[in-house]
Design a protein around this motif. Structure first.
Motif, PDB file in Angstrom:
ATOM      1  N   ALA A 369      31.043  10.015  -5.955  1.00 19.60           N
ATOM      2  CA  ALA A 369      31.821  10.816  -6.701  1.00 19.60           C
ATOM      3  C   ALA A 369      31.952  10.134  -8.144  1.00 19.60           C
ATOM      4  O   ALA A 369      32.099  11.011  -8.962  1.00 19.60           O
ATOM      5  CB  ALA A 369      33.307  10.626  -6.014  1.00 19.60           C
ATOM      6  N   SER A 370      31.980   8.709  -8.150  1.00 16.75           N
ATOM      7  CA  SER A 370      32.106   8.393  -9.461  1.00 16.75           C
ATOM      8  C   SER A 370      30.760   8.360 -10.251  1.00 16.75           C
ATOM      9  O   SER A 370      30.888   8.878 -11.585  1.00 16.75           O
ATOM     10  CB  SER A 370      32.223   6.688  -9.282  1.00 16.75           C
ATOM     11  N   GLY A 371      29.409   8.358  -9.410  1.00 14.70           N
ATOM     12  CA  GLY A 371      28.313   8.815 -10.372  1.00 14.70           C
ATOM     13  C   GLY A 371      28.432  10.288 -10.881  1.00 14.70           C
ATOM     14  O   GLY A 371      27.861  10.624 -11.999  1.00 14.70           O
ATOM     15  N   LEU A 372      28.754  11.338  -9.991  1.00 19.60           N
ATOM     16  CA  LEU A 372      28.819  12.553 -10.454  1.00 19.60           C
ATOM     17  C   LEU A 372      29.775  13.049 -11.377  1.00 19.60           C
ATOM     18  O   LEU A 372      29.545  13.602 -12.258  1.00 19.60           O
ATOM     19  CB  LEU A 372      29.186  13.680  -9.075  1.00 19.60           C
ATOM     20  N   PHE A 373      30.930  12.380 -11.412  1.00 21.90           N
ATOM     21  CA  PHE A 373      32.034  12.509 -12.157  1.00 21.90           C
ATOM     22  C   PHE A 373      31.688  12.163 -13.720  1.00 21.90           C
ATOM     23  O   PHE A 373      31.779  12.929 -14.727  1.00 21.90           O
ATOM     24  CB  PHE A 373      33.053  11.913 -11.920  1.00 21.90           C
ATOM     25  N   GLU A 374      30.917  10.731 -13.834  1.00 18.83           N
ATOM     26  CA  GLU A 374      30.636  10.068 -14.837  1.00 18.83           C
ATOM     27  C   GLU A 374      29.492  10.934 -15.515  1.00 18.83           C
ATOM     28  O   GLU A 374      29.522  11.366 -16.786  1.00 18.83           O
ATOM     29  CB  GLU A 374      30.240   8.909 -14.561  1.00 18.83           C
ATOM     30  N   ALA A 375      28.704  11.558 -14.610  1.00 24.74           N
ATOM     31  CA  ALA A 375      27.395  12.182 -15.382  1.00 24.74           C
ATOM     32  C   ALA A 375      27.840  13.639 -15.941  1.00 24.74           C
ATOM     33  O   ALA A 375      27.187  13.905 -16.940  1.00 24.74           O
ATOM     34  CB  ALA A 375      26.496  12.419 -14.248  1.00 24.74           C
ATOM     35  N   ALA A 376      28.827  14.249 -15.293  1.00 18.39           N
ATOM     36  CA  ALA A 376      29.397  15.323 -15.735  1.00 18.39           C
ATOM     37  C   ALA A 376      30.346  15.134 -16.858  1.00 18.39           C
ATOM     38  O   ALA A 376      30.450  16.196 -17.936  1.00 18.39           O
ATOM     39  CB  ALA A 376      30.047  16.118 -14.570  1.00 18.39           C
ATOM     40  N   ALA A 377      31.436  14.399 -16.882  1.00 20.00           N
ATOM     41  CA  ALA A 377      32.330  14.258 -17.673  1.00 20.00           C
ATOM     42  C   ALA A 377      32.349  13.189 -18.938  1.00 20.00           C
ATOM     43  O   ALA A 377      32.864  13.254 -19.877  1.00 20.00           O
ATOM     44  CB  ALA A 377      33.702  14.395 -17.098  1.00 20.00           C
ATOM     45  N   ARG A 378      31.399  12.014 -18.546  1.00 13.26           N
ATOM     46  CA  ARG A 378      31.574  11.135 -19.288  1.00 13.26           C
ATOM     47  C   ARG A 378      32.953  10.262 -19.507  1.00 13.26           C
ATOM     48  O   ARG A 378      33.143  10.198 -20.789  1.00 13.26           O
ATOM     49  CB  ARG A 378      30.644  11.202 -20.362  1.00 13.26           C
ATOM     50  N   ASP A 379      33.767  10.232 -18.613  1.00 13.42           N
ATOM     51  CA  ASP A 379      35.073   9.855 -18.970  1.00 13.42           C
ATOM     52  C   ASP A 379      35.433   8.400 -17.866  1.00 13.42           C
ATOM     53  O   ASP A 379      36.062   8.856 -16.921  1.00 13.42           O
ATOM     54  CB  ASP A 379      36.139  10.858 -18.816  1.00 13.42           C
ATOM     55  N   ALA A 380      35.133   7.530 -18.210  1.00  5.77           N
ATOM     56  CA  ALA A 380      35.388   6.282 -17.069  1.00  5.77           C
ATOM     57  C   ALA A 380      36.798   5.913 -17.359  1.00  5.77           C
ATOM     58  O   ALA A 380      37.185   5.632 -16.401  1.00  5.77           O
ATOM     59  CB  ALA A 380      34.482   5.256 -17.667  1.00  5.77           C
ATOM     60  N   TYR A 381      37.482   6.219 -18.298  1.00  7.34           N
ATOM     61  CA  TYR A 381      38.696   5.806 -18.394  1.00  7.34           C
ATOM     62  C   TYR A 381      39.870   6.848 -17.527  1.00  7.34           C
ATOM     63  O   TYR A 381      40.739   6.418 -16.750  1.00  7.34           O
ATOM     64  CB  TYR A 381      39.302   5.934 -19.756  1.00  7.34           C
TER      65      TYR A 381
END
Length: 431
Positions: A369-381
């Protein structure tokens, strides 16, 4: 604590050093090859999927066979796999699937290794010293996690991935040697399978893995509900914190441009926090009810993850991780002691293995989930905010769970559940 305990602890710490080296080296290698947050996160998926497949099997093996020998075999297998990885690096393998396969093979040893180790500890120390023994295990494990990433990062920078992997293999071989030096046959304390008894032979003849799995599951689901609660709590906590951990190498490299050495510093801070938390947990478990320890640890850990959103630079980010891992370390000591005290020893490997499987089941999901979200939204915060708030919600749930009924006396001194004979019925349901 005795010679056998210290040999076991030394071997475990050597093995943990190897684990931390490859946990840093493999994501860095994948990041160098791909620059992808999803590709880096998939390393962690490969590392924790085996817990879903082998966690319960590892528990059965820990209750059926000599736990010391299982540990020696596990370390030897890890050394062999890491040597294969060194050969791959030397040959300049540029494809990802062999690296993921190595990560999967290394991770497949751990769910078979950990139940045997966790179940062996109560057999080597007096019941009243168990909280201190658990604290020392956790202190040592995370002291290694403080030094391991720094050593791994330094090895990668100075000598490359191949040398780092050779050191990794050497640490596993050292662990195997230390544990092999433990004398005697160590299986079940006070149970029918201690030593080479006639009853042990009879039971092994009619051995059924399915029956053993059912017996362990029956205790976990119908025994003391506090044990099941710790497994569910751990799974929920792991999902939150691994949303951050799975993205950490990519976040530090991509958002901040940290070098491998600086990333090692951040990981060292989290190790320091875990050591501090273990020291605190070893003291608190003797004076505070375990449910209260876990609740306030969750609050503190959630607040520390929220601080990650404003931390910048290796030291501030490291300090935020120090707080999070200090809280987690305190909670882990309390959780381990509760389980070891409430689970009969003849079931200890199976129930611990199953509880660990439940706890770790959420990690590959969080990493993906973290990898997919970061790839799509680039929002680690946004991930950090969600993770911190999730721990606060878990704290409220734990405060209202069966854990709130446990007292200090339930987890210290006296006759441990682990010393009960195999014929004894499970502890009463504390619902």
């Amino acid at each position: 604590m005795g010679r056998s305990y210290w040999l076991l602890l030394t071997g475990f710490l050597a093995s943990s050093l190897g684990t931390w080296i490859y946990r840093l080296a493999l994501p860095l290698l994948v990041y160098d090859l791909t620059g992808s947050p999803l590709g880096t996160g998939l390393v962690y998926v490969m590392e924790y999927v085996p817990y879903l497949l082998l966690g319960m099997v590892g528990g059965v093996l820990a209750d059926r066979y000599d736990r010391r020998r299982l540990l020696v075999l596990g370390d030897t297998a890890s050394a062999v796999v890491t040597l294969v990885l060194a050969a791959m690096v030397a040959l300049g393998v540029g494809r990802l699937w062999p690296i993921y396969l190595v990560a999967l093979l290394l991770a497949s040893v751990d769910p078979l290794y950990q139940p045997a180790f966790r179940a062996l500890v109560p057999s080597l120390v007096p019941a009243e010293r168990l909280p201190q023994a658990n604290a020392r295990v956790h202190i040592g494990e995370h002291a290694v996690s403080m030094a391991g990433p720094m050593a791994g990062g330094a090895l990668v920078v100075a000598f490359g991935y191949q040398v780092a992997v050779y050191v990794d293999a050497g640490s596993f071989l050292l662990s195997a040697l230390m544990i092999a030096l433990i004398g005697g046959r160590l299986t079940v304390k006070g149970g029918a399978r201690k030593g080479a008894t006639a009853d042990a032979g009879e039971r092994r003849k009619r051995w059924s893995m399915a029956a053993d799995l059912r017996e362990g599951l029956r205790f976990l689901l119908r025994g003391d509900r506090a044990v099941l609660t710790t497994a569910i709590m751990s799974s929920a906590c792991n999902f939150g914190v691994w949303l951050l951990l799975a993205d950490l190498v990519y976040y530090l490299s991509s958002y901040h441009g940290f070098t491998p050495g600086q990333i090692g510093v951040v990981y060292a801070f989290q190790g320091a926090g875990a050591v501090a938390g273990a020291l605190l947990g070893g003291w608190l478990i003797r004076v505070w009810p375990p449910g209260r320890i876990m609740t306030w640890s969750l609050v503190a850990g959630g607040a520390s993850m929220l601080l990650m959103t404003v931390a910048r630079g290796p030291v501030p980010i490291g300090l935020a991780w120090t707080g999070q891992f200090s809280a987690a370390g305190t909670m882990i000591v309390a959780t381990a002691t509760v389980r070891q005290r409430l689970i009969p020893d003849h079931l200890l490997g199976r129930v611990l293995g199953t509880a660990r499987m439940i706890a770790f089941a959420s990690i590959p999901l969080a990493a993906l989930a973290s990898g997919l979200f970061e790839a799509a939204a680039r929002d680690a915060y946004a991930i950090m905010m969600f993770a911190g708030l999730s721990w606060a919600v878990i704290a409220v749930a734990v405060a209202r769970s069966p854990l709130r009924r446990l007292t200090v006396e339930d987890v210290r001194g006296g006759t441990a559940a682990g010393s009960a004979p195999p014929s004894e019925s499970p502890p009463r349901d504390r619902r």
